[in-house]
Scaffold this active site. Structure first.
Site, mmCIF file in Angstrom:
data_model
loop_
_atom_site.group_PDB
_atom_site.id
_atom_site.type_symbol
_atom_site.label_atom_id
_atom_site.label_comp_id
_atom_site.label_asym_id
_atom_site.label_seq_id
_atom_site.Cartn_x
_atom_site.Cartn_y
_atom_site.Cartn_z
ATOM 1 N N LYS A 45 24.366 6.456 13.091
ATOM 2 C CA LYS A 45 23.884 5.306 13.489
ATOM 3 C C LYS A 45 22.166 5.028 12.095
ATOM 4 O O LYS A 45 22.068 6.244 11.864
ATOM 5 C CB LYS A 45 22.947 5.420 14.794
ATOM 6 C CG LYS A 45 22.974 6.305 15.577
ATOM 7 C CD LYS A 45 22.488 7.383 16.625
ATOM 8 C CE LYS A 45 22.276 8.418 17.348
ATOM 9 N NZ LYS A 45 21.324 8.960 18.555
ATOM 10 N N ASP A 62 24.910 9.758 23.130
ATOM 11 C CA ASP A 62 25.833 8.510 22.532
ATOM 12 C C ASP A 62 26.454 7.647 23.543
ATOM 13 O O ASP A 62 26.463 6.532 22.658
ATOM 14 C CB ASP A 62 26.125 8.863 21.169
ATOM 15 C CG ASP A 62 25.150 9.383 20.101
ATOM 16 O OD1 ASP A 62 23.827 9.004 20.321
ATOM 17 O OD2 ASP A 62 25.341 9.371 18.771
HETATM 18 N N1 LIG Z 1 15.468 11.233 19.783
HETATM 19 C C1 LIG Z 1 17.082 11.838 19.278
HETATM 20 O O1 LIG Z 1 16.653 12.859 18.329
HETATM 21 C C2 LIG Z 1 18.056 11.778 20.459
HETATM 22 C C3 LIG Z 1 18.484 10.907 20.955
HETATM 23 C C4 LIG Z 1 20.077 10.469 21.192
HETATM 24 C C5 LIG Z 1 20.382 12.135 20.967
HETATM 25 N N2 LIG Z 1 20.211 12.479 20.036
HETATM 26 C C6 LIG Z 1 21.572 13.572 19.371
HETATM 27 O O2 LIG Z 1 22.260 12.994 19.713
HETATM 28 C C7 LIG Z 1 23.400 12.293 18.853
HETATM 29 C C8 LIG Z 1 24.888 12.990 18.937
HETATM 30 O O3 LIG Z 1 25.104 12.333 20.438
HETATM 31 P P1 LIG Z 1 26.377 12.824 20.546
HETATM 32 O O4 LIG Z 1 26.789 12.355 21.648
HETATM 33 O O5 LIG Z 1 27.781 12.779 19.250
HETATM 34 O O6 LIG Z 1 26.216 14.651 20.465
HETATM 35 P P2 LIG Z 1 25.969 15.574 22.267
HETATM 36 O O7 LIG Z 1 25.274 14.275 23.188
HETATM 37 O O8 LIG Z 1 24.751 16.059 21.607
HETATM 38 O O9 LIG Z 1 26.816 16.040 21.964
HETATM 39 C C9 LIG Z 1 28.398 15.735 22.394
HETATM 40 C C10 LIG Z 1 28.780 16.277 23.082
HETATM 41 O O10 LIG Z 1 29.070 17.932 22.827
HETATM 42 C C11 LIG Z 1 28.959 18.454 24.662
HETATM 43 N N3 LIG Z 1 28.362 20.253 23.947
HETATM 44 C C12 LIG Z 1 27.053 20.629 23.462
HETATM 45 N N4 LIG Z 1 26.960 21.922 23.341
HETATM 46 C C13 LIG Z 1 28.144 21.746 23.131
HETATM 47 C C14 LIG Z 1 28.465 23.402 22.952
HETATM 48 N N5 LIG Z 1 27.890 24.466 22.013
HETATM 49 N N6 LIG Z 1 30.025 23.369 22.218
HETATM 50 C C15 LIG Z 1 30.782 22.502 22.873
HETATM 51 N N7 LIG Z 1 30.178 21.095 23.072
HETATM 52 C C16 LIG Z 1 29.084 21.318 23.493
HETATM 53 C C17 LIG Z 1 27.537 18.045 24.756
HETATM 54 O O11 LIG Z 1 27.789 17.880 26.498
HETATM 55 C C18 LIG Z 1 28.942 16.346 25.366
HETATM 56 O O12 LIG Z 1 29.446 16.209 26.260
HETATM 57 C C19 LIG Z 1 22.595 12.483 17.763
HETATM 58 O O13 LIG Z 1 21.652 11.400 17.604
HETATM 59 C C20 LIG Z 1 21.348 13.282 18.154
HETATM 60 O O14 LIG Z 1 20.549 13.496 17.079
HETATM 61 C C21 LIG Z 1 18.818 12.894 19.503
#
Ligand SMILES: NC(=O)c1ccc[n+]([C@H]2O[C@H](COP(=O)([O-])OP(=O)(O)OC[C@H]3O[C@@H](n4cnc5c(N)ncnc54)[C@H](O)[C@@H]3O)[C@@H](O)[C@H]2O)c1
Length: 159
Positions: free
Chosen positions: A91, A132
């Protein structure tokens, strides 16, 4: 401390997919140290929340990632201790949500890099399915399709 991961097989995968896509309960960062790692970020490389923040703390490299100027649907890469760390750019901004199409394109880009660089094993969380908000059934199906014609083994960690 060493975390013993409990191996569980998801039931909706075909036998071939099960061999390629293993699901493990445990901390992603307890994976074998030689595995490549993958997770999702935005073009701005903010990594301010979720598991991305842990990647930022562990591997740094934000400037190096930004300098690669990767766009949505591409992948940025860091090399750390003889392994690759993949940053799937799904994104534009941290506050946006990815689409299944951007996820698929970024995974295709990671596959191309992996094949070109001899990567055999990739560990990842349930990418795109936390903050996400994507659906893991759909993302895992896309993963299976993208890596179908490779011998790359993917291990998905869930806490
Ligand atoms: N404002 C911001 O900075 C903002 C906003 C939204 C999302 N984010 C972040 O989240 C986005 C990615 O989202 P996502 O859904 O792909 O990822 P996520 O929500 O960070 O994690 C994906 C999955 O991994 C799980 N998880 C967390 N830690 C661990 C670990 N140590 N081992 C195994 N699993 C784990 C978590 O529970 C979730 O089910 C990226 O853009 C990132 O920067 C940031």
């Amino acid at each position: 401390a060493v975390t013993i991961a409990h191996v569980t097989m998801a039931t909706h995968f075909s036998k071939e997919q099960e061999e390629r896509l293993r699901c493990v309960k445990g901390d992603l960062f307890s994976c074998p140290p030689q595995d490549a790692l993958a997770h999702c970020i935005s073009e701005d490389c903010r990594m301010g929340a979720g598991i991305a923040r842990l990647f930022k703390e562990k591997f740094g490299g934000v400037r190096e990632l930004l300098d690669q100027q990767k766009k949505t649907g591409e992948v940025a890469v860091l090399q750390r201790d003889d392994r690759y760390i993949y940053y799937l750019i799904t994104k534009k901004k941290a506050s946006h949500k990815p689409t299944y199409d951007s996820m698929r394109k970024s995974l295709e880009a990671m596959k191309a890099h992996s094949l070109n660089n001899g990567v055999t094993d990739i560990s990842m969380p349930r990418i795109g399915c936390g903050l996400d908000g994507l659906d893991w059934n759909k993302v895992s199906a896309i993963l299976g399709e993208v890596f179908e014609d490779t011998d790359i083994k993917i291990t998905v960690y869930t806490l």
